[in-house]
Write an enzyme that holds these catalytic residues in place. Structure first.
Site, mmCIF file in Angstrom:
data_model
loop_
_atom_site.group_PDB
_atom_site.id
_atom_site.type_symbol
_atom_site.label_atom_id
_atom_site.label_comp_id
_atom_site.label_asym_id
_atom_site.label_seq_id
_atom_site.Cartn_x
_atom_site.Cartn_y
_atom_site.Cartn_z
ATOM 1 C CB CYS A 130 3.766 4.714 24.692
ATOM 2 S SG CYS A 130 3.436 2.962 24.544
ATOM 3 C CB THR A 141 2.885 0.793 15.963
ATOM 4 O OG1 THR A 141 2.378 1.898 15.222
ATOM 5 C CG2 THR A 141 3.154 -0.378 15.028
ATOM 6 C CB THR A 184 -6.065 2.672 -24.766
ATOM 7 O OG1 THR A 184 -4.952 3.547 -24.681
ATOM 8 C CG2 THR A 184 -6.404 2.104 -23.391
ATOM 9 N N GLY A 199 -6.220 2.539 -14.204
ATOM 10 C CA GLY A 199 -7.584 2.962 -14.540
ATOM 11 C C GLY A 199 -8.590 2.390 -13.551
ATOM 12 C CD GLU A 222 9.310 6.352 13.139
ATOM 13 O OE1 GLU A 222 10.364 6.985 12.999
ATOM 14 O OE2 GLU A 222 9.264 5.159 13.416
#
Ligand SMILES: Cc1cc2nc3c(=O)[nH]c(=O)nc-3n(C[C@H](O)[C@H](O)[C@H](O)COP(=O)(O)OP(=O)(O)OC[C@H]3O[C@@H](n4cnc5c(N)ncnc54)[C@H](O)[C@@H]3O)c2cc1C
Length: 385
Positions: free
Chosen positions: A124, A158, A270, A339, A363
């Site tokens: 923290c 976290t 394609t 795509g 971080e």
């Protein structure tokens, strides 16, 4: 002497983590991404296999593995799901300042229990008004007899709701700037701690991110890590150990995206041929492969340096900036190669692109890594190798 061959033990560890990610993480990744449910059961299995808390020293009953081995493991776990691997890795981040600056007794008190059963810890430092600019934190710790009284609010923490203890940095002397901060371990059950709602983040949604508020929280003086005034230093030194590991996670996410892109580019046709045979697509894949390899080499070097007792702050920033930016680019290109399907939640690459973004933020942002690198180079008059 330079060698890039892993030892048999390192190779086995990597295989163990790879198999675990394939069998136990990847199949659950979409569920935790969709629901945000904390992946406790996946973590439990990783913990049972010894894939969590590998940093805990042998004298405390741990594996005592190096940062390098942590990187090998985290690349694999993150390739399975970086939201889940971040939940596991937050223990490494919270433990790092204890490893760096804690007394033997403190290491025994806070690190050994991580091996007894599945437990989490949290780091923290960030606050609503101060992330990159750590000096801007407002949390205060005021000495009263044999204890300190903590007041303040931390943000983006976290493992915020699942942690058994918090590593907290607070000002003991606000007039002294970074030298006026001290570090404490605060057990979760202490009175006066309020845990905020789970934040709804863009990616890594399995990970639990919360605000943590401390109101008149009484912390025994024996829970202070290091001396008064060493909090900032310990919080930063922790990054020398954890930035290589986080960067390895970014390589793992990028690698997963590249593997999906390669498969898809060979299947999708394609204009009468697989899209992999269009040079524009093939070159995207070539760039993915070379940039991920370069990132991994920086990760390995930055980990090797710290494991061998050399300064690695500059290299940890090289690795973090390079791996995070590469991960973002690779996952974005993977979406491009897919795509329209790349943009859809039924295909895996959109999640990887969302998950990638936070590597450029937590971080230390990619800008802060460049700041560290530039300062280091300019103060010395040139880069080191
Ligand atoms: C999912 C998640 C999990 C996190 N987990 C934790 C945790 O467990 N513990 C913890 O303590 N923190 C945690 N953080 C906080 C994280 O470390 C901070 O968000 C990060 O350091 C950036 O701080 P900030 O958000 O305040 O952005 P700011 O510092 O306000 O930065 C905003 C922007 O300005 C840029 N910037 C700032 N200063 C400079 C400068 N001098 N030069 C150039 N650009 C600059 C930044 O790069 C960024 O792009 C987490 C964050 C997220 C999103």
């Amino acid at each position: 002497m330079i060698g890039f061959t892993l030892s048999q033990e390192q190779e086995s560890l990597r295989q163990l983590a790879r198999e675990f990610a394939r069998k136990e993480i990847a199949p659950h990744a979409a569920h935790h991404d969709a629901t945000g449910e904390f992946p406790r059961e996946v973590c439990r299995k990783a913990w049972e296999l010894g894939l969590m808390n590998t940093h805990v020293p042998e004298e405390l009953g741990g594996l005592g593995l190096g940062v390098f081995e942590g990187c090998l493991i985290n690349e694999e776990l993150a390739a399975g799901c970086s939201g889940i691997s971040t939940a596991m890795e937050a223990n490494t981040l919270a433990s790092a300042p204890v490893l760096v600056g804690g007394s033997d007794e403190q290491k025994k008190t806070w690190l050994a229990p991580l091996l007894e059963e599945l437990r989490f810890a949290a780091y923290c430092v960030t606050e609503p008004n101060a992330g990159s600019d750590v000096q801007g934190i407002r949390t205060r710790a005021v000495r009263k007899g044999d204890a300190y009284v903590l007041n303040g609010e931390k943000m983006w923490i976290t493992n915020g709701s699942v942690a058994d203890w918090y590593f907290v940095v607070a000002y003991t002397d606000p007039s002294a700037g970074t030298k006026g901060m001290s570090a404490f371990i605060v057990p979760r059950e202490t009175d006066g701690i309020e845990v905020g709602k789970k934040e709804r983040n863009m990616g890594q949604r399995a990970s639990d991110t919360r605000a943590i508020t401390f109101r008149d929280v009484v912390v025994p003086a024996g829970h202070r890590i290091g001396e008064e005034g060493q909090g900032w230093l310990l919080a930063m030194k922790a990054f020398d150990r954890t930035r290589p590991t986080v960067s390895a996670g970014a390589v793992g996410v990028g690698r997963a995206a590249m593997e999906h892109a390669i498969r898809y580019a060979q299947e999708r046709s394609t204009f009468g041929k697989p899209i992999a045979e269009h040079q524009a697509v093939a070159f995207m894949i070539a760039d993915m492969a070379k940039d991920l390899e370069a990132s991994r080499l920086l990760v390995w070097k930055s980990a090797w340096l710290v494991d061998n007792g050399h300064p690695n702050t500059q290299f940890a920033s090289y690795a973090k900036a390079m791996a995070a930016d590469t991960c973002m680019r690779v996952t974005t290109d993977a979406v491009q190669i897919f795509g329209g399907y790349g943009y859809n939640t039924e295909y895996p690459v959109e999640k990887l692109m969302r998950d990638a973004k936070v590597f450029q933020i937590y971080e230390g942002t990619s800008q802060i890594q460049r700041l560290i690198i530039a300062k280091s180079i300019l103060s010395r008059g040139g880069p080191t190798s």
